[in-house]
Structures are given as C-alpha cells and as structure tokens.
Write an enzyme that holds these catalytic residues in place. Structure first.
Site, PDB file in Angstrom:
ATOM      1  N   TYR A   1      -9.122  -7.087  12.334  1.00  0.00           N
ATOM      2  CA  TYR A   1      -8.623  -6.541  11.020  1.00  0.00           C
ATOM      3  C   TYR A   1      -8.271  -7.481   9.981  1.00  0.00           C
ATOM      4  O   TYR A   1      -8.076  -8.982  10.404  1.00  0.00           O
ATOM      5  CB  TYR A   1      -7.147  -6.208  11.298  1.00  0.00           C
TER       6      TYR A   1
ATOM      7  N   LYS B   1     -18.735  29.750 -28.628  1.00  0.00           N
ATOM      8  CA  LYS B   1     -19.216  29.101 -27.489  1.00  0.00           C
ATOM      9  C   LYS B   1     -18.675  29.601 -26.458  1.00  0.00           C
ATOM     10  O   LYS B   1     -17.270  29.699 -26.226  1.00  0.00           O
ATOM     11  CB  LYS B   1     -19.389  27.557 -27.638  1.00  0.00           C
TER      12      LYS B   1
ATOM     13  N   THR C   1     -41.153  25.086  -9.070  1.00  0.00           N
ATOM     14  CA  THR C   1     -41.140  23.776  -8.648  1.00  0.00           C
ATOM     15  C   THR C   1     -41.518  23.002  -9.979  1.00  0.00           C
ATOM     16  O   THR C   1     -42.061  23.498 -10.825  1.00  0.00           O
ATOM     17  CB  THR C   1     -42.565  23.583  -7.866  1.00  0.00           C
ATOM     18  N   HIS C   2     -40.963  21.883 -10.218  1.00  0.00           N
ATOM     19  CA  HIS C   2     -40.923  21.015 -11.365  1.00  0.00           C
ATOM     20  C   HIS C   2     -40.424  21.854 -12.367  1.00  0.00           C
ATOM     21  O   HIS C   2     -40.568  21.679 -13.618  1.00  0.00           O
ATOM     22  CB  HIS C   2     -42.339  20.695 -11.755  1.00  0.00           C
TER      23      HIS C   2
ATOM     24  N   GLN D   1      -7.304  -2.442   3.937  1.00  0.00           N
ATOM     25  CA  GLN D   1      -6.391  -1.821   2.978  1.00  0.00           C
ATOM     26  C   GLN D   1      -6.962  -0.887   1.950  1.00  0.00           C
ATOM     27  O   GLN D   1      -6.637   0.088   1.345  1.00  0.00           O
ATOM     28  CB  GLN D   1      -5.219  -2.560   2.684  1.00  0.00           C
TER      29      GLN D   1
ATOM     30  N   SER E   1     -15.149  26.121 -26.747  1.00  0.00           N
ATOM     31  CA  SER E   1     -15.355  24.976 -27.635  1.00  0.00           C
ATOM     32  C   SER E   1     -14.121  25.013 -28.876  1.00  0.00           C
ATOM     33  O   SER E   1     -13.719  26.194 -29.220  1.00  0.00           O
ATOM     34  CB  SER E   1     -16.546  24.781 -28.443  1.00  0.00           C
TER      35      SER E   1
ATOM     36  N   SER F   1       0.937  -1.018  -0.194  1.00  0.00           N
ATOM     37  CA  SER F   1      -0.100   0.122   0.099  1.00  0.00           C
ATOM     38  C   SER F   1       0.841   1.349  -0.016  1.00  0.00           C
ATOM     39  O   SER F   1       0.343   2.387  -0.085  1.00  0.00           O
ATOM     40  CB  SER F   1      -1.094  -0.110   1.102  1.00  0.00           C
TER      41      SER F   1
ATOM     42  N   LYS G   1      -8.444   3.237   1.804  1.00  0.00           N
ATOM     43  CA  LYS G   1      -7.815   4.604   1.839  1.00  0.00           C
ATOM     44  C   LYS G   1      -7.948   5.483   0.489  1.00  0.00           C
ATOM     45  O   LYS G   1      -8.289   6.688   0.493  1.00  0.00           O
ATOM     46  CB  LYS G   1      -6.149   4.632   2.017  1.00  0.00           C
TER      47      LYS G   1
ATOM     48  N   GLU H   1     -20.220  21.996 -14.580  1.00  0.00           N
ATOM     49  CA  GLU H   1     -20.528  20.639 -14.939  1.00  0.00           C
ATOM     50  C   GLU H   1     -19.522  19.585 -14.316  1.00  0.00           C
ATOM     51  O   GLU H   1     -19.836  18.430 -13.688  1.00  0.00           O
ATOM     52  CB  GLU H   1     -20.119  20.442 -16.456  1.00  0.00           C
TER      53      GLU H   1
ATOM     54  N   ASN I   1     -18.977  27.595 -22.437  1.00  0.00           N
ATOM     55  CA  ASN I   1     -19.385  26.313 -21.865  1.00  0.00           C
ATOM     56  C   ASN I   1     -19.124  26.430 -20.302  1.00  0.00           C
ATOM     57  O   ASN I   1     -18.040  26.926 -19.771  1.00  0.00           O
ATOM     58  CB  ASN I   1     -18.962  25.000 -22.473  1.00  0.00           C
TER      59      ASN I   1
END
Ligand code: ARG
Length: 462
Positions: free
Chosen positions: A318, A284, A156-157, A323, A278, A24, A326, A291, A286
């Site tokens: 254990y 564009k 709403t919606h 292991q 873009s 590890s 982590k 996102e 973005n």
C-alpha cells in the site's frame, strides 16, 4: 477523541492544510455501508475463532448496526475530522461501546479494510450496471420490433451506402451492449475474492479464518496472496475501463441521434423531455441529452487514465497514492448509472420518422451493389466488369435526375443489353435490404433472427 494528525512539530495552520490533503472522509464516507458490512463479518469471524469473546462480539455487532441506522436516518453525518470512513466508524463504535470497540481492529489493517470496502462497492455496482444494460438491450429489441420494415440508408464514412432496416441498426447497438454486459460480468467473476484478513501486507499471527469472512460477504474465496491484495486496484481499473467502453458506445449512439434529429436528416424526433430550448432563439429544440451523454464520455475516460497513472509507479504494497483511487470510480459509476437510465428512456420515447428515412433512401443509388451482384450471379459477368457496368447505369440515373431504383428496363438496357427483366424489382430499396439474407445480415428475416437470439440470451441471464 481527537482524530487530528497534527504533531508537535507542525503549526496549526499547516496541520489543517495537511488534514485537508490527507483526509478521505469527505468522499470515502460513501463507503459506510461496505465498511460496516465488512466489520460485522470480520467481528463475527474473530469471535468464531475465539480471538475476541462472544460478549465483545455481541456489543460490536449491536454497535455497528446502530451506527448504520444513525447514518441512514441522517443523525450521524460523517462530517467530523476523522481521517477516513474506517477511523470514523471505529471511533464512533468505541465511543458507544468502550473497550470492545477497540478490539475490532484485531488481525486487520486499514489496508485490507479499504481494499475490502472498495471491492464490495465495485462488485455491487458492477451488477447494478450489468442489470441496466440488460434493460437497455430489451428496449433496443422493443424498438426493433416496431421497426422491422423501416428502411433507412445504411452508411459508411457518413455517406449513403446500402439500404438497411432500422431494427437492424438498433440490433447493432444491442450487440455492443451485450459485449459490455459480458465484460462487467466477467470482471465481477475475476474479482470476486475477499481481501479481508490480509492485514497490513503480510497476513497476521492471529488464528483467523479468511474463508468465514469471504463466505459471509458473498465472495467466492479469499484472495491468494496478501502482498498483492493490499496493493491491487485492478478491480477498480476494470470497472473504469468497462464504463469507458460502454460510454463510448453510448456516445456513438448519441452522436447518431444528434445528427438524426437535425433538420437535414430528421430521422428521429426526441421527446420534449430529452431536448431543451434556446434562451434566445424561440424556435429551437436542442438535443442536449444525447450531447451530455456524449460529453460525459470524456470524464469517464479521464477517470480511467487518472487511476492507471496513479498505479503505474507504485512499489508493493500500500502507498497513500492509492487513496486517489476512489473519487474517479465513484464519479464514473454515478455517470454510468445515470446515463443508462436516461438513455433507455430516450430510446423508448423517441419518434421514428419512417417517412424521412424512406426519402433519404432515394438519395445515393443505395441499391447499386444489387445490380452488380445480379450481373455476377445471373449473367456470369466477372465482378470488376459488373462494377463498371453498374457505374455507367448510375451515370444514366444521374443524367435523368433519378435514383437507380427509379430506372426503367429500357434505361438499364441502354447501358447493357444483358440486363434482364427482373432487375427493376431487384433495385427496389426494400428488395435490396431483404436480399441481404446472409447470417447477421439486414434482411427482415435475418434481423428478426438476431432479435430472437438476443431475447433468448437476455432471458438466460435473468
Ligand atoms: N483512507 C485510506 C485509503 O483510502 C485508507 C487506507 C489507509 N492506510 C494507510 N496505511 N494509511 O486508501
């Protein structure tokens, strides 16, 4: 010293593969600070209790500090073939100071050692995240102060519902972040107990003092039961859950920012820093940053489910499966820290288009409920009847191509003569927003009250 785990019974090739699966160090080297901190406290306790000599303790202490500095300076890269960070640092110590180094592991096992290191890491980062949450709440409040009179359609919606103010919307997110903060703090308290001294699973015959190490490491006290302690990863699951919930909130906000920054809405403009172009379409811009924040929620959820799944079938105490605890936590913590910092900057720097939000408020007869409420409150009409009368008024507005807030008294009375003079003013969107004066409501006065209460709360947490 060779740290390989090969035995005479397995070939060199398979032994390399085995090491790759077993070791590890490539990822748990991130815990070097906690490992050294824990070992220093353990060695101090061993010497206080007369389990190791003062001279040996001094050598160990000095050696560990030197190793720490070597790592910090980039001289010791922790890239050897040691099995894990614990073996690497102990090995290095013994190389440096000889026999005294071999005494460090008295009265402990890697099982309590890893439980300690990992818990120290989780506790530390829990508070760093909590602090960033407070800073984000302050930013929401700051943006709220600038927008206490900025109307936008509450939805709403994802359909226009009632007019609210933008500060109120910001305070909704601030409230979520307050709960997130409290969740981190309560996890911190619940897990603030020291695992060290539990040894492999059953404690130790050495006359240790777990209170000494607990105190030195900043824990409230030692954990209660050693068998539980070395098999417990609830603290790791809690930070994963807390991060997932927090990222879910960030993701919902990101989703709104993405929608709001579209040409159809245009409610906000993200700063150029938080948007990209873009490669083919020159026009564009973005919303990549929200996102990505939304997308990163997927990986932190995955990390939570992965560890829950690892833990679900494990016998006490254990098992090496643990292991696997982590990397997901490291990843979620890194994601949380980065996301919170970026989010704060993005919220602080986005441009609020009050004009666009105001225009949108003229679509959808947002103040229709106010007419119904008026008919109930002032004329004494039962709500269901008021509801239908209002529906007819909306039809009149639709026929005229107007919003309900643009109708004249004559228009309104053409539907029902009981509609009185003051109603035209009531149907104004701002008046509608300010009419919602119940506790926790959107009126500017109530929103300001929420901002004040939250500001005081933030101060009480500092
Ligand atoms: N590298 C191990 C882990 O991360 C440390 C504990 C090893 N203990 C053991 N009994 N093999 O879980």
């Amino acid at each position: 010293m060779s740290k390989k785990i090969a035995s005479a019974r397995i070939s060199e090739t398979s032994s390399q593969l085995l090491q790759e699966l077993n070791n590890s160090l490539p990822f748990d080297k991130l815990l070097y600070r906690e490992d050294i901190e824990g070992s220093r406290a353990h060695a101090f306790m061993l010497s206080e209790q007369g389990i190791i000599s003062k001279e040996d303790y001094e050598k160990i202490e000095q050696g560990l500090v030197e190793i720490y500095e070597e790592i910090e300076r980039g001289e010791y890269l922790l890239d050897g073939d040691d099995e894990d960070i614990h073996m690497a640092i102990e090995g290095r110590l013994t190389d440096k100071i000889g026999d005294a180094g071999k005494r460090l592991h008295t009265a402990r096992s890697r099982n309590d050692q890893v439980a300690l290191d990992f818990r120290l890491y989780v506790q530390k980062n829990t508070m760093v995240i909590a602090d960033l949450l407070l800073k984000n709440i302050e930013t929401f409040i700051k943006v709220a102060h600038q927008n206490i009179d900025t109307l936008l359609p509450g939805m709403t919606h994802l359909q226009h519902a009632q007019p609210i103010n933008f500060a109120y919307h910001m305070m909704a997110y601030a409230s979520m972040f307050k709960r997130d903060y409290e969740r981190f703090v309560s996890s911190y308290e619940r897990n603030n107990y020291s695992p060290i001294g539990c040894a492999a699973l059953a404690g130790t015959p050495h006359p240790i003092n777990r209170k000494t190490t607990a105190e030195r490491l900043g824990f409230k006290e030692p954990t209660l039961n050693c068998l539980d302690t070395v098999s417990d990863r609830d603290f790791a699951l809690e930070i994963l859950f807390n991060i997932s919930t927090m990222m879910m909130h960030i993701s919902r906000l990101s989703e709104e920012l993405i929608i709001w920054s579209s040409s159809e809405f245009g409610f906000v403009q993200l700063s150029d820093k938080h948007a990209t172009g873009s490669s083919i379409m020159p026009q564009k811009k973005n919303p990549d940053i929200p996102e990505l924040l939304r997308g990163k929620t997927g990986r932190v959820n995955g990390n939570l489910i992965a560890l829950l799944t690892v833990m679900k079938g494990l016998t006490l105490a254990y098992n090496k499966d643990m292991q696997e605890d982590k990397e997901g936590v490291f990843d979620s913590v890194k994601t949380a820290l980065l996301s919170l910092q970026v989010l704060r900057e993005m919220i602080d720097e986005m441009k609020i288009r009050e004009d666009k939000m105001g225009e949108a408020c003229m679509i959808g007869h947002l103040s229709a409920t106010d007419l119904a409420d008026y008919l109930v409150k002032e004329v004494g009409i039962p709500f269901r009847d008021a509801y239908h009368i209002t529906g007819n008024v909306v039809n009149v507005a639709e026929d005229k191509g107007l919003d309900i807030s643009e109708l004249t008294l004559d228009d309104l009375q053409s539907v029902d003569e009981r509609i009185g003079e003051g109603v035209v003013a009531l149907l104004d969107n701002r008046a509608s927003m300010n009419a919602r004066q119940s506790e926790g409501g959107t009126s500017s006065v109530r929103t300001l009250e929420q901002m004040e209460r939250l500001t005081q709360w933030v101060e009480s947490q500092r």
